[in-house]
Scaffold this motif. Structure first.
Motif, mmCIF file in Angstrom:
data_model
loop_
_atom_site.group_PDB
_atom_site.id
_atom_site.type_symbol
_atom_site.label_atom_id
_atom_site.label_comp_id
_atom_site.label_asym_id
_atom_site.label_seq_id
_atom_site.Cartn_x
_atom_site.Cartn_y
_atom_site.Cartn_z
ATOM 1 N N HIS A 567 45.152 105.477 55.070
ATOM 2 C CA HIS A 567 43.692 105.590 55.029
ATOM 3 C C HIS A 567 43.041 104.312 54.510
ATOM 4 O O HIS A 567 41.888 104.337 54.076
ATOM 5 N N MET A 568 43.764 103.204 54.535
ATOM 6 C CA MET A 568 43.219 101.941 54.062
ATOM 7 C C MET A 568 42.493 101.224 55.192
ATOM 8 O O MET A 568 42.816 101.405 56.373
ATOM 9 N N PRO A 569 41.508 100.393 54.870
ATOM 10 C CA PRO A 569 40.797 99.653 55.923
ATOM 11 C C PRO A 569 41.693 98.613 56.563
ATOM 12 O O PRO A 569 42.684 98.166 55.965
ATOM 13 N N PRO A 570 41.390 98.201 57.785
ATOM 14 C CA PRO A 570 42.223 97.196 58.463
ATOM 15 C C PRO A 570 42.113 95.830 57.795
ATOM 16 O O PRO A 570 41.175 95.556 57.032
ATOM 17 N N ILE A 571 43.080 94.975 58.096
ATOM 18 C CA ILE A 571 43.129 93.623 57.537
ATOM 19 C C ILE A 571 42.641 92.646 58.599
ATOM 20 O O ILE A 571 43.115 92.641 59.730
ATOM 21 N N TYR A 572 41.683 91.812 58.236
ATOM 22 C CA TYR A 572 41.117 90.821 59.150
ATOM 23 C C TYR A 572 41.509 89.422 58.685
ATOM 24 O O TYR A 572 41.573 89.140 57.487
ATOM 25 N N VAL A 573 41.744 88.551 59.654
ATOM 26 C CA VAL A 573 42.086 87.161 59.373
ATOM 27 C C VAL A 573 40.852 86.276 59.456
ATOM 28 O O VAL A 573 40.703 85.311 58.702
ATOM 29 N N GLU A 574 39.919 86.607 60.354
ATOM 30 C CA GLU A 574 38.695 85.830 60.502
ATOM 31 C C GLU A 574 37.497 86.736 60.270
ATOM 32 O O GLU A 574 37.478 87.897 60.692
ATOM 33 N N LEU A 575 36.506 86.186 59.593
ATOM 34 C CA LEU A 575 35.296 86.936 59.271
ATOM 35 C C LEU A 575 34.076 86.116 59.656
ATOM 36 O O LEU A 575 34.087 84.894 59.613
ATOM 37 N N THR A 576 33.007 86.821 60.017
ATOM 38 C CA THR A 576 31.701 86.204 60.230
ATOM 39 C C THR A 576 30.806 86.626 59.076
ATOM 40 O O THR A 576 30.526 87.811 58.891
ATOM 41 N N LEU A 577 30.367 85.669 58.286
ATOM 42 C CA LEU A 577 29.651 85.943 57.052
ATOM 43 C C LEU A 577 28.172 85.638 57.204
ATOM 44 O O LEU A 577 27.769 84.723 57.943
ATOM 45 N N ARG A 578 27.369 86.412 56.509
ATOM 46 C CA ARG A 578 25.932 86.154 56.384
ATOM 47 C C ARG A 578 25.666 85.783 54.929
ATOM 48 O O ARG A 578 25.758 86.618 54.042
ATOM 49 N N LEU A 579 25.339 84.517 54.694
ATOM 50 C CA LEU A 579 25.179 84.013 53.334
ATOM 51 C C LEU A 579 23.788 84.342 52.803
ATOM 52 O O LEU A 579 22.805 84.379 53.549
ATOM 53 N N GLN A 580 23.727 84.554 51.511
ATOM 54 C CA GLN A 580 22.463 84.809 50.826
ATOM 55 C C GLN A 580 22.331 83.814 49.683
ATOM 56 O O GLN A 580 23.143 83.782 48.770
ATOM 57 N N LEU A 581 21.299 82.978 49.735
ATOM 58 C CA LEU A 581 21.105 81.937 48.737
ATOM 59 C C LEU A 581 20.550 82.549 47.454
ATOM 60 O O LEU A 581 19.679 83.421 47.480
ATOM 61 N N MET A 582 21.090 82.118 46.314
ATOM 62 C CA MET A 582 20.553 82.534 45.020
ATOM 63 C C MET A 582 19.292 81.722 44.749
ATOM 64 O O MET A 582 19.320 80.650 44.153
ATOM 65 N N ARG A 583 18.169 82.258 45.211
ATOM 66 C CA ARG A 583 16.937 81.483 45.191
ATOM 67 C C ARG A 583 16.457 81.202 43.773
ATOM 68 O O ARG A 583 15.903 80.163 43.480
ATOM 69 N N ARG A 584 16.658 82.154 42.885
ATOM 70 C CA ARG A 584 16.195 81.931 41.514
ATOM 71 C C ARG A 584 16.957 80.803 40.847
ATOM 72 O O ARG A 584 16.426 80.049 40.074
ATOM 73 N N ALA A 585 18.237 80.673 41.159
ATOM 74 C CA ALA A 585 19.022 79.580 40.587
ATOM 75 C C ALA A 585 18.607 78.239 41.180
ATOM 76 O O ALA A 585 18.525 77.238 40.480
ATOM 77 N N SER A 586 18.317 78.203 42.501
ATOM 78 C CA SER A 586 17.946 76.943 43.125
ATOM 79 C C SER A 586 16.543 76.511 42.764
ATOM 80 O O SER A 586 16.206 75.345 42.845
ATOM 81 N N ALA A 587 15.698 77.454 42.330
ATOM 82 C CA ALA A 587 14.320 77.127 41.983
ATOM 83 C C ALA A 587 14.151 76.800 40.516
ATOM 84 O O ALA A 587 13.058 76.660 40.024
ATOM 85 N N ALA A 588 15.253 76.659 39.760
ATOM 86 C CA ALA A 588 15.172 76.385 38.323
ATOM 87 C C ALA A 588 14.682 74.971 38.098
ATOM 88 O O ALA A 588 14.947 74.070 38.885
ATOM 89 N N PRO A 589 13.943 74.734 37.005
ATOM 90 C CA PRO A 589 13.528 73.371 36.681
ATOM 91 C C PRO A 589 14.724 72.468 36.460
ATOM 92 O O PRO A 589 15.742 72.873 35.908
ATOM 93 N N ALA A 590 14.605 71.237 36.879
ATOM 94 C CA ALA A 590 15.735 70.316 36.785
ATOM 95 C C ALA A 590 16.117 70.049 35.347
ATOM 96 O O ALA A 590 17.286 69.957 35.005
ATOM 97 N N GLU A 591 15.112 69.919 34.451
ATOM 98 C CA GLU A 591 15.456 69.601 33.086
ATOM 99 C C GLU A 591 16.140 70.752 32.387
ATOM 100 O O GLU A 591 16.873 70.550 31.410
ATOM 101 N N SER A 592 15.937 72.015 32.832
ATOM 102 C CA SER A 592 16.580 73.147 32.178
ATOM 103 C C SER A 592 17.980 73.398 32.698
ATOM 104 O O SER A 592 18.743 74.107 32.073
ATOM 105 N N VAL A 593 18.331 72.835 33.848
ATOM 106 C CA VAL A 593 19.639 73.086 34.413
ATOM 107 C C VAL A 593 20.576 71.902 34.226
ATOM 108 O O VAL A 593 21.754 72.007 34.454
ATOM 109 N N GLY A 594 20.096 70.781 33.765
ATOM 110 C CA GLY A 594 21.030 69.690 33.490
ATOM 111 C C GLY A 594 20.623 68.353 34.052
ATOM 112 O O GLY A 594 21.461 67.599 34.507
#
Length: 610
Positions: A567-594
């Motif tokens: 009853h286990m799910p099948p095993i895949y070798v190749e995947l098609t991914l839909r990426l989600q950007l962490m917008r809050r992390a990318s919108a951080a002020p430069a001086e606060s992130v380093g």
């Protein structure tokens, strides 16, 4: 027609007040949101006032005696050969023995240390100037400063019964401090054995006679141990129906946030368990791998003060109900705490633990600007994974003044606005001293229960795997590999045949991928040391198997699935991914992130998004 005539009873209202109501007199969504924000704001100020009363009983006078202490000068900070060159000058300024201060710093830092022959320099691993300054400030607060008048002209004297008493020369007040013999000398053989087994030992991290935490909601101190023994002697309350989660936790709570913001200290304050187990973690006093500890939340049955309504006990506490100082408490929640590492290089470990989280506690240190880099990333990861129950906790309030804590609260509130953490406000605590733990327990008790699917095939998410055999063990006493994780659905029983997928992943002679699923039998089930015959969906469990320990060593099976054969799910070798950007992390002020590096990274992310 919608903007009809104003009702007669509302004619005396101001125009701004009329706009808050619709024609039926029901508050508008904007007014309801504002009212909720005001309630959360009042909630913070209520707990903030109580915390300040505990930390500073006499307030903060304008003119307090201040001692000009030399700033710690650390040579080679953050390395194994870090050395505090002016350590002797600090000890002379506070008029305390060098061995006493060195032992306190060593215990709090969790690192090995040594003094030179002249006792002027202290070598201690992996500390920097900021960390050393925090430790020395804590020592001054606990063993030098007078809590009545704030004077630093004090002396430590020995009283009756081998107790250390801090006596103030200005106001002649006295208070008990931790004994040097029990707090700082080498641990006994039995205490070292308990530490290796994962238990709590008495240390010098608390105030008063040797205690690890206060009695407000945590255990591990001598007072809590006496209460536990009294409760065991009294036995459980009669005529009570047993709960389903007395042996196994029902929720997984993630402890997330930036590095050194007090995540492990909060887990220790709630459970009395130190989650750092490995040698590198103990030397550096930081979390590298995922840490685990179970916690039981008890609620007072009758009317009682708010700070005594909830109590926390370790997961191994045997009773589902007990009496404490004339009050009756009953078990309302049993949770598993997942201590996630906060370093940026260990983000993959945090995501591995986030796969089994039902809720999260987001810790933000009051002595650092908000938001920190990993505070951004951890909150963004929690939102991407769909965690709806996130509680923001403001820690280390004892290291800043009341005005600084209030200003920091405003920045935290602006940071979490619009996220799932904004619905529950900000809770101020001091995890190192165990203050306001009842507020955290109230949040854990109010979390919605997790629905259980027990009539479907078993599927368990593996997030840790171990080899529990010690070096040099004989072959006849070898045990199979142990898998740790949480059951997503179904029921897992002892003696059941299960399959681990994808199993062993390799390559053939042509370079292609080969996948070999593993089949084994469940030998044992444990939940925080408690043996189980069957495990239900919910908290973290350990599964003893017949697998070769080499396969499960060093988290080699982390991220795999365990479940029913066929009853286990099948095993895949190749995947098609839909990426989600962490917008809050990318919108951080430069001086606060380093600085410039963060600015370049943010620009690259924006370019890739475009």
């Amino acid at each position: 027609p919608v903007q009809a005539t104003i009702r007669q009873e509302d004619s005396h209202m101001r125009p701004s007040d009329r706009e808050r109501r619709d024609p039926e007199g029901v508050p508008s969504p904007l007014a309801a949101r504002k009212e909720a924000q005001e309630m959360l704001h009042a909630y913070y100020w209520e707990h903030h006032a109580r915390l300040q009363a505990l930390l500073r009983p006499d307030g903060e006078p304008q003119e307090r005696e201040r001692l000009k202490l030399p700033a710690p000068e650390v040579n080679k900070p953050g390395t194994k050969t870090a050395c505090v060159t002016n350590f002797g000058a600090f000890c002379a300024a506070v008029n305390r023995p060098v061995e006493h201060v060195a032992a306190f710093v060593t215990m709090e830092a969790g690192s090995a240390s040594s003094l030179d022959e002249q006792q002027q320099q202290l070598r201690i691993k992996y500390v920097d100037g900021k960390k050393m300054e925090q430790l020395l400030r804590r020592y001054v607060r606990e063993y030098v400063s007078c809590r009545s008048c704030g004077s630093l002209s004090t002396s430590a004297v020995r009283s009756v019964g081998r107790l250390q008493v801090l006596r103030c020369e200005k106001c002649c007040s006295e208070r008990t401090i931790a004994r040097v013999e029990r707090a700082f000398h080498a641990l006994g053989r039995g205490e070292r054995r308990r530490m290796r087994a994962g238990g709590s030992v008495r240390s010098a991290s608390a105030v008063g006679p040797v205690a690890v935490v206060t009695a407000e909601g945590a255990v591990g101190s001598a007072v809590a141990k006496a209460e536990q023994e009294a409760a065991e002697a009294a036995g459980p309350l009669p005529d009570r129906v047993p709960l389903a989660d007395e042996k196994q936790a029902t929720l997984n709570i993630g402890i997330i946030g930036h590095v050194a913001h007090g995540k492990s200290s909060l887990v220790r304050a709630l459970t009395g368990v130190r989650t750092q187990k490995h040698k590198q973690e103990l030397e550096r006093n930081t979390t590298i791998r995922l840490g685990y500890a179970n916690c039981k939340i008890y609620e007072c049955v009758h009317e009682c003060p708010p700070h005594l309504r909830f109590l926390a006990r370790p997961g191994r506490y045997p009773h589902a109900s007990f009496r404490d100082d004339g009050r009756e408490y009953e078990l309302v929640r049993h949770v598993s705490l997942v201590d996630c590492p906060g370093h940026e290089a260990l983000m993959i470990n945090m995501l591995s633990g986030a796969a089994v989280m039902d809720a999260a506690l987001l810790l933000v240190a009051a002595d650092e600007p908000c938001p920190a880099p990993q505070t951004f990333e951890h909150l963004s990861a929690a939102e991407c994974l769909g965690l709806q129950s996130v509680v923001c906790v403001q820690n280390k309030v004892d290291l800043v003044t009341a005005s600084e804590a209030e200003a920091h609260y405003e920045t935290v509130r602006d940071f979490i606005d619009g996220t799932s953490a904004a619905e529950r406000g900000v809770t101020p605590i001091c995890a190192q001293l165990g203050h306001n733990m009842y507020a955290v327990c109230a949040h854990l008790a109010a979390l919605p229960p997790r629905p259980r699917e027990t009539d479907v095939p078993t599927c368990m998410i593996v997030i840790r795997s171990f080899d529990v055999n010690r070096p040099g063990i004989v072959c006849e006493r070898l045990t199979g590999g142990v898998l740790g994780g949480a059951i997503a659905r179904g029921v897992l029983r002892r003696g059941q045949e299960v399959e681990v997928r994808p199993g062993i992943v390799g390559r053939d002679v042509r370079g292609g991928l080969t996948v070999t699923p593993l089949r084994t039998v469940v030998e044992s089930l444990h939940s925080d040391g408690e043996p189980l015959d069957e495990a239900l969906p919910g908290g973290l469990i350990g599964v003893g198997t017949r697998l070769d320990p080499l396969l499960s060593k060093d988290d080699r099976l982390s991220g795999q699935l365990l479940g029913h054969v066929g009853h286990m799910p099948p095993i895949y070798v190749e995947l098609t991914l839909r990426l989600q950007l962490m917008r809050r992390a990318s919108a951080a002020p430069a001086e606060s992130v380093g600085g410039a590096a963060a600015a370049r990274a943010a620009g690259a992310r924006a370019k890739s998004e475009a």
